[in-house]
Design a protein around this motif. Sequence first.
Motif, short mmCIF file in Angstrom:
data_model
loop_
_atom_site.label_atom_id
_atom_site.label_comp_id
_atom_site.label_asym_id
_atom_site.label_seq_id
_atom_site.Cartn_x
_atom_site.Cartn_y
_atom_site.Cartn_z
N GLN A 13 0.85 -1.20 0.00
CA GLN A 13 0.00 0.00 0.00
C GLN A 13 0.88 1.25 0.00
OE1 GLN A 13 -3.48 -0.14 -0.32
NE2 GLN A 13 -2.94 -2.25 -0.74
N HIS A 14 1.84 1.28 -0.90
CA HIS A 14 2.82 2.36 -1.00
C HIS A 14 2.15 3.65 -1.50
CE1 HIS A 14 6.40 4.53 -2.27
NE2 HIS A 14 7.10 3.69 -1.54
N PRO A 15 2.51 4.81 -0.96
CA PRO A 15 1.88 6.06 -1.42
C PRO A 15 2.19 6.39 -2.89
CG PRO A 15 3.65 6.49 0.16
CD PRO A 15 3.45 5.02 0.14
N LEU A 16 3.22 5.80 -3.46
CA LEU A 16 3.57 6.07 -4.86
C LEU A 16 3.34 4.83 -5.74
CD1 LEU A 16 6.82 8.12 -4.22
CD2 LEU A 16 4.64 8.99 -5.08
N THR A 17 2.36 4.03 -5.35
CA THR A 17 2.09 2.79 -6.10
C THR A 17 1.83 3.07 -7.58
OG1 THR A 17 1.31 1.54 -4.20
CG2 THR A 17 0.50 0.84 -6.35
N ASP A 18 1.06 4.09 -7.90
CA ASP A 18 0.75 4.37 -9.31
C ASP A 18 2.02 4.66 -10.11
OD1 ASP A 18 -1.92 3.99 -8.75
OD2 ASP A 18 -2.42 6.13 -8.75
N PRO A 56 12.93 0.88 -2.28
CA PRO A 56 11.74 1.45 -1.65
C PRO A 56 12.02 2.68 -0.77
CG PRO A 56 11.70 -0.92 -1.49
CD PRO A 56 13.07 -0.55 -2.00
N SER A 57 11.22 3.68 -1.00
CA SER A 57 11.22 4.92 -0.24
C SER A 57 9.78 5.42 -0.22
CB SER A 57 12.12 5.95 -0.92
OG SER A 57 11.85 7.24 -0.42
N LYS A 58 9.35 6.02 0.85
CA LYS A 58 7.98 6.52 0.93
C LYS A 58 7.79 7.83 0.17
CE LYS A 58 6.16 3.46 3.74
NZ LYS A 58 5.28 2.45 3.22
N LYS A 59 8.88 8.53 -0.14
CA LYS A 59 8.76 9.87 -0.70
C LYS A 59 9.13 9.97 -2.17
CE LYS A 59 9.58 11.89 3.76
NZ LYS A 59 10.26 12.85 4.57
N ILE A 60 9.76 8.91 -2.72
CA ILE A 60 10.24 8.99 -4.09
C ILE A 60 10.31 7.58 -4.68
CG2 ILE A 60 12.72 8.83 -3.57
CD1 ILE A 60 12.98 11.24 -5.60
N VAL A 61 10.12 7.49 -5.99
CA VAL A 61 10.33 6.22 -6.68
C VAL A 61 11.80 6.19 -7.08
CG1 VAL A 61 9.76 4.82 -8.69
CG2 VAL A 61 7.96 6.12 -7.53
N VAL A 93 3.92 10.10 -10.78
CA VAL A 93 3.55 9.50 -12.07
C VAL A 93 3.97 10.39 -13.23
CG1 VAL A 93 1.57 8.88 -13.53
CG2 VAL A 93 1.65 8.10 -11.18
N ASN A 94 3.80 11.69 -13.09
CA ASN A 94 4.14 12.61 -14.18
C ASN A 94 5.62 12.55 -14.54
OD1 ASN A 94 1.47 13.48 -14.39
ND2 ASN A 94 1.78 15.12 -12.90
N GLU A 97 6.24 9.29 -16.38
CA GLU A 97 5.73 9.42 -17.76
C GLU A 97 6.67 10.28 -18.61
OE1 GLU A 97 3.85 8.70 -21.02
OE2 GLU A 97 3.06 7.82 -19.18
N ALA A 98 7.18 11.35 -18.03
CA ALA A 98 8.09 12.23 -18.78
C ALA A 98 9.39 11.52 -19.15
CB ALA A 98 8.39 13.48 -17.95
N ALA A 99 9.77 10.53 -18.35
CA ALA A 99 11.02 9.79 -18.58
C ALA A 99 10.79 8.48 -19.33
CB ALA A 99 11.71 9.51 -17.26
N ARG A 100 9.57 8.26 -19.79
CA ARG A 100 9.19 7.00 -20.45
C ARG A 100 10.22 6.55 -21.48
NH1 ARG A 100 4.41 4.27 -22.42
NH2 ARG A 100 3.16 5.52 -21.01
#
Length: 114
Positions: A13-18, A56-61, A93-94, A97-100
Motif C-alpha cells: 500500500q505504498h503512497p507512490l504505487t501508481d 523502496p522509499s515513501k517519498k520517491i520512486v 507519475v508525471n 511518464e516524462a522519462a518514459r
Amino acid sequence: MTNEVDDWFAERQHPLTDAMQLARQLILQADPRVTESIKWKTPTFAYKGNIVSFNPSKKIVSLMFHRGAEIQGDFPRLEGDGRLVRVMRFADVNEVEAARDELQAVIRAWCNAH
C-alpha cells in the motif's frame, strides 16, 4: 507481470504505487526478454543478470540499476558516480511518464548488450 510482484504491491500500500506500477510496466514493455521477481525483498527486473530493482522509499520512486555504469548510451536521468550502481528517481507519475522514452531506452540498451 507476476503474481509474486502483484502480491508485493498489494501488501505494501505504498503512497507512490501508481508511479511504481507505471515504471514497472515501462520496464517490462521495453523488451520482452525482461523478467520480474522479488529479490532483496523488492521487485527486481532481469535479463542475463539483474538490471534494476526498486529501492523502496515513501517519498520517491527510486530505481537502482545494479550495473548501470556499464550501460552504454547517453542517459541524463541515470545518475551516480559509484563504480557500478546508477539510479533514476521520480517524484510522481508525471515524472515517470516524462522519462518514459529514456527509461525504456536504458532497458533496451542493457538487453541489446547482453
